[in-house]
Design an enzyme around this catalytic site. Structure first.
Site, mmCIF file in Angstrom:
data_model
loop_
_atom_site.group_PDB
_atom_site.id
_atom_site.type_symbol
_atom_site.label_atom_id
_atom_site.label_comp_id
_atom_site.label_asym_id
_atom_site.label_seq_id
_atom_site.Cartn_x
_atom_site.Cartn_y
_atom_site.Cartn_z
ATOM 1 N N CYS A 19 3.955 9.069 0.832
ATOM 2 C CA CYS A 19 2.638 9.577 0.465
ATOM 3 C C CYS A 19 2.789 10.587 -0.672
ATOM 4 C CB CYS A 19 1.984 10.233 1.666
ATOM 5 S SG CYS A 19 0.392 10.947 1.244
ATOM 6 N N HIS B 64 4.455 4.379 12.881
ATOM 7 C CA HIS B 64 4.653 4.260 11.423
ATOM 8 C C HIS B 64 5.727 5.278 11.037
ATOM 9 C CE1 HIS B 64 2.765 3.940 7.233
ATOM 10 N NE2 HIS B 64 3.342 5.133 7.127
ATOM 11 N N ASN C 172 9.279 4.083 3.912
ATOM 12 C CA ASN C 172 9.145 3.642 5.310
ATOM 13 C C ASN C 172 10.444 2.997 5.775
ATOM 14 O OD1 ASN C 172 6.280 3.369 3.997
ATOM 15 N ND2 ASN C 172 5.954 3.500 6.193
ATOM 16 N N ARG D 72 0.833 -1.211 0.000
ATOM 17 C CA ARG D 72 0.000 0.000 0.000
ATOM 18 C C ARG D 72 0.866 1.260 0.000
ATOM 19 N NH1 ARG D 72 -0.424 4.649 2.624
ATOM 20 N NH2 ARG D 72 0.074 3.578 4.558
ATOM 21 N N ASP D 73 1.616 1.481 1.063
ATOM 22 C CA ASP D 73 2.391 2.726 1.160
ATOM 23 C C ASP D 73 3.464 2.743 0.066
ATOM 24 O OD1 ASP D 73 3.476 5.113 2.150
ATOM 25 O OD2 ASP D 73 3.271 4.505 4.216
ATOM 26 N N HIS E 170 8.581 6.837 8.547
ATOM 27 C CA HIS E 170 9.298 6.981 7.272
ATOM 28 C C HIS E 170 10.724 7.372 7.661
ATOM 29 C CE1 HIS E 170 5.995 6.645 4.268
ATOM 30 N NE2 HIS E 170 5.282 6.795 5.374
#
Ligand code: HMG
Ligand code: MG
Length: 307
Positions: free
Chosen positions: A253, A220, A266, A13-14, A222
């Site tokens: 993002c 979370h 990430n 996803r990310d 990055h």
């Protein structure tokens, strides 16, 4: 005995939301199969967001239908959902067989980022999530609430812990099971992690467990400036037992980029797992399988066929 730390793999996803190359659905499915085989606890498989906003994940329903063929019991599949329309799409794909176990709503501690990412103010986003959380829980799904820009916003600069804690309290009041505090652009340091986690503990209580015994606070990170490892160590000291990471450090993002700069990836899953082990904790991850999955993620980015 070493205490267990939970890991959510977010590369599908990310990672894939931020890639310019078109990745075929079958290839995404193959990547997810490799990632779940590593022993991570959860894989964030895709997003049910507007395809106009994130065309890379427009095949979410098709992908989930493909994954339904062989969903392992041992892994949680989660997806991002920005509104009721997204949740309706998830419930439709979950109709015959439950494939998705958890949905994640996402807002921010910064107004500017919320507006850029979901075209809503923070208040509007919370109002939008109310029916999403209610319906998801009625359907027996777990709900995660992400708070982006929990440390630094690319548009507003440093963010006060109190602002993050207020958003977290509102998400918990809606009924989310888990809060995920996100360092969207990799600006956190051990000091700011300590300030934020301590503020959350003071005002919301210590990191408790969810109804199903999982940690309810996730971090979370990055990793822009190489501070993510130190932040994980500090968070472990403070009692955080759940982290997100991405194979090969993919991620970012698209709405956090500034001045033509690309949003950072990430923390890489292998780096996260080693940091957790070095600190005296354990995870469910098998490092040799993770090495294979990381190779697959890297090949995919290089445009090679992986199936
Ligand atoms: P909007 O344009 O204000 O909303 O977008 P809208 O209601 O006017 O919808 C626009 C169009 O999208 C309409 O289509 C809707 O039907 C459709 P049209 O009528 O024009 O043909 N639409 C949808 N289609 C499918 N599924 C849906 C959906 N919703 C609307 N769920 C909206 C508002 C929230 C939808 C939009 O801003 C959006 O999708 N944003 C998502 C952005 C995103 O995915 N960002 C990346 C993920 S967050 C992230 O990476 C941060 C994180 O990693 C943590 C961190 O690191 O900080 C989680
Ligand atoms: Mg992210």
């Amino acid at each position: 005995m070493n205490e267990y730390v939970r890991i959510t793999e977010v590369a599908p996803r990310d990672g894939l939301q931020n890639e310019s190359i078109a990745v075929p659905t079958r290839t995404k499915c193959e990547l997810i199969r490799r990632l779940e085989a590593t022993g991570v606890d959860e894989v964030e498989v895709t997003s049910f967001v507007s395809p106009k906003w994130v065309p890379q994940l427009a095949d979410a329903a098709e992908l989930v239908a493909m994954l339904a063929d062989a969903k392992p019991e041992s892994v949680v599949y989660s997806v991002l959902v920005p509104n009721e329309k997204g949740l309706e799409r998830v419930l439709a794909v979950n109709d015959d067989t439950r494939v998705i176990d958890k949905v994640s709503v996402f807002t921010a501690a910064s107004e500017s980022f919320a507006r850029k990412n979901i075209n809503a103010s923070v208040d509007e986003s919370i109002d939008r999530f109310r029916p999403v959380v209610d319906l998801a829980r009625q359907a027996g799904l777990l709900v995660r609430g992400y708070i982006s820009c929990a440390f630094v916003c690319p548009f507003e600069g440093p963010i006060e812990p109190g602002a993050v804690t207020r958003v977290a309290a509102r998400l918990l009041a809606l009924g989310v099971d888990e809060i995920d505090i996100a360092d969207t652009i990799g600006g956190a340091t051990p000091e700011t992690v300590e300030r934020l986690v301590s503020c959350m503990h003071d005002r919301l209580g210590p990191c408790r467990e969810t109804d199903i015994g999982e940690p309810c606070l996730t971090l979370h990170l990055h990793d822009t400036r190489g501070t993510a490892v130190e932040c994980v160590r500090k968070a472990l000291e403070l009692g955080v037992r759940s982290f997100d990471s991405s194979a090969a450090g993919l991620g970012g993002c698209p709405f956090a980029s500034t001045g033509g700069g690309r949003a950072p990836g990430n923390i890489a899953t292998d780096v996260l797992v080693r940091t957790i082990m070095d600190a005296g904790f354990k995870t469910g991850v098998d490092l040799s399988r993770l090495k294979e999955a990381t190779g697959v993620a890297q090949a995919l980015l290089a445009g090679e066929s992986i199936s």
